[in-house]
Motif scaffolding. Sequence first.
Motif, PDB file in Angstrom:
ATOM      1  N   CYS A   8       0.814  -1.212   0.000  1.00 40.67           N
ATOM      2  CA  CYS A   8       0.000   0.000   0.000  1.00 40.67           C
ATOM      3  C   CYS A   8       0.847   1.261   0.000  1.00 40.67           C
ATOM      4  O   CYS A   8       0.316   2.350  -0.169  1.00 40.67           O
ATOM      5  CB  CYS A   8      -0.985   0.001   1.160  1.00 40.67           C
ATOM      6  N   GLY A   9       2.138   1.148   0.183  1.00 40.00           N
ATOM      7  CA  GLY A   9       3.020   2.286   0.019  1.00 40.00           C
ATOM      8  C   GLY A   9       3.100   3.255   1.170  1.00 40.00           C
ATOM      9  O   GLY A   9       3.497   4.393   0.981  1.00 40.00           O
ATOM     10  N   LEU A  10       2.755   2.850   2.379  1.00 33.88           N
ATOM     11  CA  LEU A  10       2.745   3.769   3.508  1.00 33.88           C
ATOM     12  C   LEU A  10       4.020   3.756   4.338  1.00 33.88           C
ATOM     13  O   LEU A  10       4.045   4.311   5.430  1.00 33.88           O
ATOM     14  CB  LEU A  10       1.537   3.479   4.411  1.00 33.88           C
ATOM     15  N   GLN A  11       5.067   3.199   3.811  1.00 38.32           N
ATOM     16  CA  GLN A  11       6.349   3.191   4.501  1.00 38.32           C
ATOM     17  C   GLN A  11       7.188   4.374   4.022  1.00 38.32           C
ATOM     18  O   GLN A  11       7.068   4.795   2.863  1.00 38.32           O
ATOM     19  CB  GLN A  11       7.093   1.881   4.242  1.00 38.32           C
ATOM     20  N   PRO A  12       8.074   4.910   4.877  1.00 32.10           N
ATOM     21  CA  PRO A  12       8.893   6.064   4.472  1.00 32.10           C
ATOM     22  C   PRO A  12       9.744   5.812   3.227  1.00 32.10           C
ATOM     23  O   PRO A  12      10.022   6.741   2.467  1.00 32.10           O
ATOM     24  CB  PRO A  12       9.783   6.328   5.689  1.00 32.10           C
TER      25      PRO A  12
END
Length: 120
Positions: A8-12
Amino acid sequence: MDADKQVCGLQPDSQYVELAVEVFAMLADATRVRIILALRGGEMAVGALAELLDKSPAAVSQHLAKMRLARMVSTRQDGTRVMYRLENEHARQLVTDAIFQAEHALGGTPAHHRADQASA
């Protein structure tokens, strides 16, 4: 589990961070924000948007073309008119959240909190 977070792409370190910055850059224009606010109620033709925003149809068309390339809006042909609509709910939600954040900047109890309190 970690694989789900990266999808989902929510990592830094997400590959989507740069694309998210491009989305914010696209929304860093008052006319485009106003277009999204106008399209929350459903699809509209360029002429109706131009009249609502008090802008020329040519100027609104240029903004809509950029927003279409960014996949924020999509079109549908209605006879000779082109109808524009939001591609999905995310641009609407981003603008809504930005407006709510702007209300907080004014101090006091923001209007969106007063509305929540009145319904409780």
